[in-house]
Design a protein around this motif. Structure first.
Motif, PDB file in Angstrom:
ATOM      1  N   GLU A  76      36.623  54.863  41.995  1.00 59.29           N
ATOM      2  CA  GLU A  76      37.317  53.611  42.256  1.00 59.29           C
ATOM      3  C   GLU A  76      38.606  53.833  43.036  1.00 59.29           C
ATOM      4  OE1 GLU A  76      37.854  51.626  38.556  1.00 59.29           O
ATOM      5  OE2 GLU A  76      35.723  51.547  38.097  1.00 59.29           O
ATOM      6  N   ARG A 106      34.949  40.631  37.635  1.00 57.85           N
ATOM      7  CA  ARG A 106      36.019  41.100  38.507  1.00 57.85           C
ATOM      8  C   ARG A 106      35.431  42.045  39.546  1.00 57.85           C
ATOM      9  NH1 ARG A 106      41.163  44.777  36.751  1.00 57.85           N
ATOM     10  NH2 ARG A 106      39.534  46.372  36.797  1.00 57.85           N
ATOM     11  N   ARG A 107      35.584  41.701  40.814  1.00 50.81           N
ATOM     12  CA  ARG A 107      35.128  42.539  41.922  1.00 50.81           C
ATOM     13  C   ARG A 107      36.350  43.221  42.537  1.00 50.81           C
ATOM     14  NH1 ARG A 107      31.506  37.581  44.207  1.00 50.81           N
ATOM     15  NH2 ARG A 107      29.810  37.719  42.665  1.00 50.81           N
ATOM     16  N   SER A 108      36.268  44.545  42.672  1.00 47.01           N
ATOM     17  CA  SER A 108      37.434  45.322  43.080  1.00 47.01           C
ATOM     18  C   SER A 108      37.089  46.301  44.184  1.00 47.01           C
ATOM     19  CB  SER A 108      37.989  46.102  41.878  1.00 47.01           C
ATOM     20  OG  SER A 108      38.210  45.268  40.762  1.00 47.01           O
ATOM     21  N   VAL A 128      44.689  47.740  45.961  1.00 48.97           N
ATOM     22  CA  VAL A 128      43.377  47.383  45.423  1.00 48.97           C
ATOM     23  C   VAL A 128      43.286  45.858  45.362  1.00 48.97           C
ATOM     24  CG1 VAL A 128      41.740  47.667  43.532  1.00 48.97           C
ATOM     25  CG2 VAL A 128      43.418  49.473  44.001  1.00 48.97           C
ATOM     26  N   ARG A 129      42.218  45.316  45.934  1.00 50.50           N
ATOM     27  CA  ARG A 129      41.994  43.859  45.908  1.00 50.50           C
ATOM     28  C   ARG A 129      41.006  43.542  44.795  1.00 50.50           C
ATOM     29  NH1 ARG A 129      41.783  39.139  49.277  1.00 50.50           N
ATOM     30  NH2 ARG A 129      39.911  37.886  48.898  1.00 50.50           N
ATOM     31  N   HIS A 130      41.366  42.554  43.982  1.00 48.73           N
ATOM     32  CA  HIS A 130      40.503  42.081  42.904  1.00 48.73           C
ATOM     33  C   HIS A 130      40.197  40.597  43.119  1.00 48.73           C
ATOM     34  CE1 HIS A 130      41.304  45.710  40.550  1.00 48.73           C
ATOM     35  NE2 HIS A 130      42.605  45.486  40.671  1.00 48.73           N
ATOM     36  N   GLU A 143      46.020  41.292  44.686  1.00 41.56           N
ATOM     37  CA  GLU A 143      46.203  42.597  45.302  1.00 41.56           C
ATOM     38  C   GLU A 143      47.186  43.386  44.456  1.00 41.56           C
ATOM     39  OE1 GLU A 143      45.459  42.129  50.061  1.00 41.56           O
ATOM     40  OE2 GLU A 143      47.474  41.726  49.297  1.00 41.56           O
TER      41      GLU A 143
END
Length: 279
Positions: A76, A106-108, A128-130, A143
């Motif tokens: 990740e 949650r998409r990360s 990291v964008r969620h 972010e």
């Protein structure tokens, strides 16, 4: 992400990950207990702003936890060769409420890696964008900015008290018990927040470090207490200075558009700074 940043990661590429969770009520009751109130000013039937941080928690096996308490990197997060990690700040857009009891995803994905030179040497910032998805739509877009650094003295340089004048202010007392309870709520095993010997001897801080997200959540909660008839649409925050246990601290708000929020330590220095837009 810049090409040179990708090359420095030895072939590592961002991977989209997904986590699924249910917004059960129990963590919210515990958060209210930590904040020492009954949550009466929170929106009825939905999560208060930033409370989604109590869900989608890390689930790394114990054998995959590093010496500092964080999960080891490589999937990740990029395999950055720097042992110290902190949450530097973030930006959030609230598109729709997060209903209590709703299933969510949650998409990360890592969207940026940048190196900068600071007082303590080379700093690597990872964004990291969620997306928090409920009923097929992105209810919250976030972010997060993480910073990685080499070993060194974590004690900040002396600074002058923050000169801003607050329209509203409240005291809070970050102690070791509060930090432990917040770490438990967020399943955060970073040892600088509960292991005093590690914080002092390994990371060279003067004492236990108050979580940045804990301060950000306190500021958002303080804002809701002052503006109970308004909704938060945007929230950004950044760590300006570490805060440590053992001294009285303050929550501060200055009216405006956006609203300015900041925490101050016992010396009056700004530690966590935030801006909030309300509807």
């Amino acid at each position: 992400m810049a090409d040179d940043s990708i090359a420095s990661m030895n072939g590592w590429q961002p991977v989209l990950t997904e986590q699924h969770d249910d917004f059960i009520a129990a963590p919210l009751r515990r958060l209210a207990a930590l904040f020492d109130h009954d949550s009466a000013h929170w929106p009825v039937g939905e999560l208060p702003p930033l409370a989604h941080w109590l869900y989608f928690l890390p689930e790394a096996r114990q054998s995959a936890i590093g010496r500092d308490g964080h999960p080891q990197r490589g999937v990740e997060l990029p395999p950055i060769d720097a042992p110290r990690r902190m949450w530097a700040g973030g930006r959030l857009t609230f598109n729709a409420p997060l209903p209590i009891g709703a299933p969510a995803t949650r998409r990360s994905i890592v969207t940026d890696v940048n190196e900068k030179t600071g007082r303590s040497g080379t700093l690597t910032f990872v964004t990291v964008r969620h997306e928090i998805v409920v009923d097929g739509a992105a209810a919250v877009i976030e972010e997060q900015d993480l910073v990685f650094r080499q070993p060194g003295n974590g004690t900040p340089a002396p600074a002058a008290p923050d000169p801003r004048r607050a329209n509203a202010r409240a005291d809070f007392a970050p102690d070791a018990t509060a930090l432990f309870r917040f770490s438990a709520l967020t399943f955060n095993a970073h040892r600088i927040h509960y292991d005093r010997a590690y914080a002092i001897e390994d990371e060279h801080y003067p004492d236990l470090v108050v979580h940045g997200p804990y301060q950000a959540m306190l500021l958002a909660d303080f804002l809701l207490r002052q503006r109970p008839d308004r909704r938060l649409t945007h929230f950004s925050f950044r760590g300006a200075r570490p805060m440590f246990v053992g001294a009285a601290a303050g929550l501060n708000m200055a009216a405006g558009d956006p609203v300015a929020l900041w925490t101050t330590d016992g010396d009056g220095c700004a530690c966590m700074e935030a801006q909030a837009t309300l509807a």
